[in-house]
Design an enzyme around this catalytic site. Structure first.
Site, mmCIF file in Angstrom:
data_model
loop_
_atom_site.group_PDB
_atom_site.id
_atom_site.type_symbol
_atom_site.label_atom_id
_atom_site.label_comp_id
_atom_site.label_asym_id
_atom_site.label_seq_id
_atom_site.Cartn_x
_atom_site.Cartn_y
_atom_site.Cartn_z
ATOM 1 N N ARG A 76 40.970 44.100 32.399
ATOM 2 C CA ARG A 76 39.792 44.336 31.557
ATOM 3 C C ARG A 76 39.184 43.015 31.095
ATOM 4 O O ARG A 76 39.908 42.079 30.731
ATOM 5 C CB ARG A 76 40.170 45.181 30.337
ATOM 6 N N ASP A 77 37.846 42.960 31.105
ATOM 7 C CA ASP A 77 37.126 41.790 30.605
ATOM 8 C C ASP A 77 37.335 41.692 29.093
ATOM 9 O O ASP A 77 37.298 42.691 28.385
ATOM 10 C CB ASP A 77 35.631 41.931 30.932
ATOM 11 N N ILE A 78 37.554 40.465 28.587
ATOM 12 C CA ILE A 78 37.781 40.313 27.134
ATOM 13 C C ILE A 78 36.501 40.499 26.322
ATOM 14 O O ILE A 78 36.583 40.722 25.123
ATOM 15 C CB ILE A 78 38.395 38.948 26.696
ATOM 16 N N ASN B 217 28.589 37.148 40.169
ATOM 17 C CA ASN B 217 27.765 36.001 39.799
ATOM 18 C C ASN B 217 28.212 34.794 40.607
ATOM 19 O O ASN B 217 29.412 34.542 40.741
ATOM 20 C CB ASN B 217 27.897 35.708 38.298
ATOM 21 N N VAL C 95 33.336 31.502 35.035
ATOM 22 C CA VAL C 95 34.710 31.331 35.519
ATOM 23 C C VAL C 95 34.643 31.161 37.034
ATOM 24 O O VAL C 95 34.224 32.077 37.758
ATOM 25 C CB VAL C 95 35.612 32.527 35.141
ATOM 26 N N HIS D 105 35.130 36.782 41.340
ATOM 27 C CA HIS D 105 35.479 38.063 40.709
ATOM 28 C C HIS D 105 34.348 39.049 40.846
ATOM 29 O O HIS D 105 33.169 38.685 40.832
ATOM 30 C CB HIS D 105 35.847 37.869 39.232
ATOM 31 N N HIS E 198 32.669 42.080 38.860
ATOM 32 C CA HIS E 198 32.575 42.815 37.605
ATOM 33 C C HIS E 198 32.359 44.286 37.965
ATOM 34 O O HIS E 198 31.425 44.606 38.718
ATOM 35 C CB HIS E 198 31.356 42.373 36.783
HETATM 36 P P1 AMP Z 1 31.094 35.239 35.062
HETATM 37 O O1 AMP Z 1 29.924 34.936 34.183
HETATM 38 O O2 AMP Z 1 30.714 36.141 36.205
HETATM 39 O O3 AMP Z 1 31.831 33.996 35.493
HETATM 40 O O4 AMP Z 1 32.047 36.121 34.157
HETATM 41 C C1 AMP Z 1 33.282 35.696 33.663
HETATM 42 C C2 AMP Z 1 33.832 36.823 32.833
HETATM 43 O O5 AMP Z 1 35.181 36.540 32.557
HETATM 44 C C3 AMP Z 1 33.129 37.034 31.484
HETATM 45 O O6 AMP Z 1 32.627 38.364 31.425
HETATM 46 C C4 AMP Z 1 34.238 36.794 30.463
HETATM 47 O O7 AMP Z 1 34.144 37.655 29.345
HETATM 48 C C5 AMP Z 1 35.482 37.051 31.288
HETATM 49 N N1 AMP Z 1 36.689 36.373 30.839
HETATM 50 C C6 AMP Z 1 36.840 35.068 30.567
HETATM 51 N N2 AMP Z 1 38.107 34.788 30.203
HETATM 52 C C7 AMP Z 1 38.773 35.971 30.271
HETATM 53 C C8 AMP Z 1 40.136 36.357 30.010
HETATM 54 N N3 AMP Z 1 41.050 35.469 29.604
HETATM 55 N N4 AMP Z 1 40.474 37.653 30.171
HETATM 56 C C9 AMP Z 1 39.553 38.559 30.563
HETATM 57 N N5 AMP Z 1 38.262 38.259 30.826
HETATM 58 C C10 AMP Z 1 37.878 36.984 30.679
#
Ligand code: AMP
Length: 114
Positions: free
Chosen positions: A29-31, A87, A96, A100, A102
């Site tokens: 799950r996204d935080i 993204n 990140v 990944h 979403h």
């Molecule tokens: P992006 O903008 O596509 O790189 O999205 C990165 C996503 O990673 C964001 O929606 C963040 O909320 C999520 N995220 C970052 N760190 C963590 C974590 N430790 N656990 C879960 N989700 C994370």
């Protein structure tokens, strides 16, 4: 990869609410969820972004989508629908740099693509 938060989640050295894990892919799950369901589905191996994808990654990336479908089913999103987003780079808002998907659902979304 050292200092990659998603590599740490994959290896279990950083906490996450993991929904699925196998030898190739992890889903958690996204935080900072943007919808009632917001799950990230990542390859276990470090690929920074779509810019680094090669033909040898094709089976892995196909599996990523199969896992996305399974998670969508588990989260009861199949009937109403959901959105998958990848993204890539600064203009897309990638923060990140570990590839990944979403998986976002549980509410009606605007049809905005930009
Ligand atoms: P992006 O903008 O596509 O790189 O999205 C990165 C996503 O990673 C964001 O929606 C963040 O909320 C999520 N995220 C970052 N760190 C963590 C974590 N430790 N656990 C879960 N989700 C994370």
């Amino acid at each position: 990869m050292k200092d990659c938060i998603f590599c740490k989640i994959v290896s279990g050295s950083a906490p996450a609410q993991v929904l699925f894990r196998d030898a190739q892919v992890t889903a958690f799950r996204d935080i900072h969820p943007v919808a009632p369901t917001h799950v990230l589905i990542v390859p276990n191996q470090h690929i920074s972004s779509v810019n680094e994808v090669t033909p040898s990654d094709e089976p892995l990336l196909g599996h990523l989508f199969t896992v996305a479908r399974q998670v969508a089913e588990q989260e009861n999103l199949t009937a109403e629908g959901y959105r998958l987003i990848v993204n890539t780079g600064r203009n897309a808002g990638q923060v990140v740099f570990h590839l990944h998907l979403h998986l976002i659902g549980g509410q009606r979304m605007r049809h905005s693509m930009g």
